[in-house]
Design a protein around this motif. Sequence first.
Motif, short mmCIF file in Angstrom:
data_model
loop_
_atom_site.label_atom_id
_atom_site.label_comp_id
_atom_site.label_asym_id
_atom_site.label_seq_id
_atom_site.Cartn_x
_atom_site.Cartn_y
_atom_site.Cartn_z
N ILE A 66 0.84 -1.20 0.00
CA ILE A 66 0.00 0.00 0.00
C ILE A 66 0.87 1.26 0.00
CG2 ILE A 66 -1.62 1.36 1.39
CD1 ILE A 66 -2.93 -1.27 2.23
N ASN A 67 1.95 1.23 0.79
CA ASN A 67 2.87 2.36 0.83
C ASN A 67 3.52 2.61 -0.53
OD1 ASN A 67 4.43 4.38 2.48
ND2 ASN A 67 6.15 3.11 1.77
N ASP A 68 3.81 1.53 -1.24
CA ASP A 68 4.39 1.66 -2.58
C ASP A 68 3.43 2.37 -3.54
OD1 ASP A 68 6.67 0.38 -1.75
OD2 ASP A 68 6.16 -1.58 -2.62
N LYS A 69 2.13 2.32 -3.22
CA LYS A 69 1.12 3.00 -4.04
C LYS A 69 0.84 4.42 -3.53
CE LYS A 69 0.04 -0.68 -6.54
NZ LYS A 69 0.21 -0.78 -8.00
N ASN A 70 1.61 4.83 -2.47
CA ASN A 70 1.45 6.15 -1.86
C ASN A 70 0.05 6.37 -1.29
OD1 ASN A 70 4.12 7.10 -2.47
ND2 ASN A 70 3.46 7.34 -4.61
N LEU A 111 -13.06 -4.44 5.16
CA LEU A 111 -11.60 -4.32 5.12
C LEU A 111 -11.07 -4.78 3.77
CD1 LEU A 111 -8.95 -3.64 6.51
CD2 LEU A 111 -8.93 -5.96 7.45
N ASP A 112 -11.63 -5.86 3.24
CA ASP A 112 -11.20 -6.34 1.93
C ASP A 112 -11.37 -5.27 0.86
OD1 ASP A 112 -10.53 -8.75 3.04
OD2 ASP A 112 -12.28 -9.84 2.27
N HIS A 113 -12.50 -4.55 0.91
CA HIS A 113 -12.77 -3.48 -0.06
C HIS A 113 -11.76 -2.34 0.11
CE1 HIS A 113 -14.96 -0.77 -2.67
NE2 HIS A 113 -14.93 0.15 -1.71
N LYS A 114 -11.46 -2.00 1.35
CA LYS A 114 -10.51 -0.91 1.60
C LYS A 114 -9.11 -1.29 1.10
CE LYS A 114 -8.81 2.22 5.17
NZ LYS A 114 -8.94 2.69 6.57
N ILE A 115 -8.73 -2.54 1.31
CA ILE A 115 -7.41 -3.01 0.84
C ILE A 115 -7.34 -2.99 -0.68
CG2 ILE A 115 -5.92 -5.05 0.66
CD1 ILE A 115 -6.85 -5.75 3.55
N LEU A 116 -8.40 -3.48 -1.32
CA LEU A 116 -8.43 -3.49 -2.78
C LEU A 116 -8.36 -2.08 -3.34
CD1 LEU A 116 -8.70 -5.03 -5.44
CD2 LEU A 116 -11.19 -4.99 -5.14
N THR A 117 -9.08 -1.15 -2.72
CA THR A 117 -9.05 0.24 -3.16
C THR A 117 -7.66 0.84 -2.99
OG1 THR A 117 -11.38 0.53 -2.56
CG2 THR A 117 -10.05 2.53 -2.80
N ALA A 118 -7.01 0.53 -1.86
CA ALA A 118 -5.67 1.07 -1.58
C ALA A 118 -4.62 0.52 -2.54
CB ALA A 118 -5.27 0.78 -0.14
N LEU A 119 -4.78 -0.73 -2.94
CA LEU A 119 -3.82 -1.35 -3.85
C LEU A 119 -4.12 -1.02 -5.31
CD1 LEU A 119 -3.39 -4.84 -2.14
CD2 LEU A 119 -1.73 -2.97 -2.20
N GLY A 120 -5.38 -0.76 -5.61
CA GLY A 120 -5.72 -0.25 -6.92
C GLY A 120 -6.24 -1.24 -7.94
N SER A 121 -5.99 -2.53 -7.73
CA SER A 121 -6.45 -3.52 -8.72
C SER A 121 -6.38 -4.92 -8.14
CB SER A 121 -5.61 -3.45 -9.99
OG SER A 121 -4.30 -3.93 -9.75
N GLU A 122 -7.13 -5.83 -8.75
CA GLU A 122 -7.08 -7.24 -8.36
C GLU A 122 -5.68 -7.81 -8.60
OE1 GLU A 122 -9.16 -9.20 -6.91
OE2 GLU A 122 -11.11 -8.19 -7.04
N LEU A 123 -5.03 -7.36 -9.65
CA LEU A 123 -3.68 -7.83 -9.95
C LEU A 123 -2.70 -7.42 -8.86
CD1 LEU A 123 -1.70 -9.22 -11.87
CD2 LEU A 123 -1.43 -7.01 -13.07
N ALA A 124 -2.82 -6.19 -8.39
CA ALA A 124 -1.96 -5.72 -7.31
C ALA A 124 -2.23 -6.50 -6.03
CB ALA A 124 -2.17 -4.23 -7.07
N LEU A 125 -3.48 -6.84 -5.79
CA LEU A 125 -3.83 -7.65 -4.62
C LEU A 125 -3.20 -9.03 -4.72
CD1 LEU A 125 -5.56 -7.83 -2.00
CD2 LEU A 125 -7.42 -8.71 -3.43
N GLU A 126 -3.27 -9.62 -5.90
CA GLU A 126 -2.66 -10.94 -6.11
C GLU A 126 -1.15 -10.88 -5.89
OE1 GLU A 126 -3.71 -12.43 -9.94
OE2 GLU A 126 -5.88 -12.31 -9.56
#
Length: 210
Positions: free
Chosen positions: A28-32, A52-67
């Motif tokens: 998440i920090n890498d995405k600022n 929380l899952d939604h907040k994490i996905l939003t912070a990471l920006g994409s399903e690929l980033a989550l993976e």
Amino acid sequence: MYDAIIFDFDGTIIDTEINLFNTLNKHINDKNNEPISIEEYKASIGSVSKELDHKILTALGSELALEEMFKDHYEGTKRLPMKPVVKELVEYGHQNQIKMGIATSSYKEHIMPNVLRLELDKYIDVVKGREDVAFVKPNPELYIQAAHELNVKPSKCLAIEDTTNGAKAAIDAGMDVIVITHDITEDLNFDSLDLLHKNIEAEDIINLYL
């Protein structure tokens, strides 16, 4: 006293929780973006949280980033040792013909590489994961199914947990529960739960309860 021991996995068998928390916030920090607070993380530990899952996905920006984040996390867990208390209990259970199982809110495919790495497959009779049930912890279904497959009454099963959600699930399944906390769960409030014991050494568990 007990015919079976059922272990939680994440945070109980190996200390994955701090690794996930740190890896998550690194990505998440890498995405600022704003990191997930420890309080938010603790609230859903041992279970799942759509919010929380939604907040994490939003912070990471994409399903690929989550993976990619989870791939990084799972790679990091390959260095983690089995917690000493669990290692001793598994060895004792094997030597004394006590049935053993794992009940985890994680998907089995995510924990099995570490189960195999630690050679727990030689000793664990049953693994129940998220894909096996309609509801994960704190719902008792994972523990009920594990006991059923072990062919042991829940009242004759000892559950080993690290979270309030997990402990509640095991208690509601009709089991006695010992909680072994770690850095993230040590200050969770277990006061409302009727625990058999908390933060006790393996030798004492064996001498007092097995």
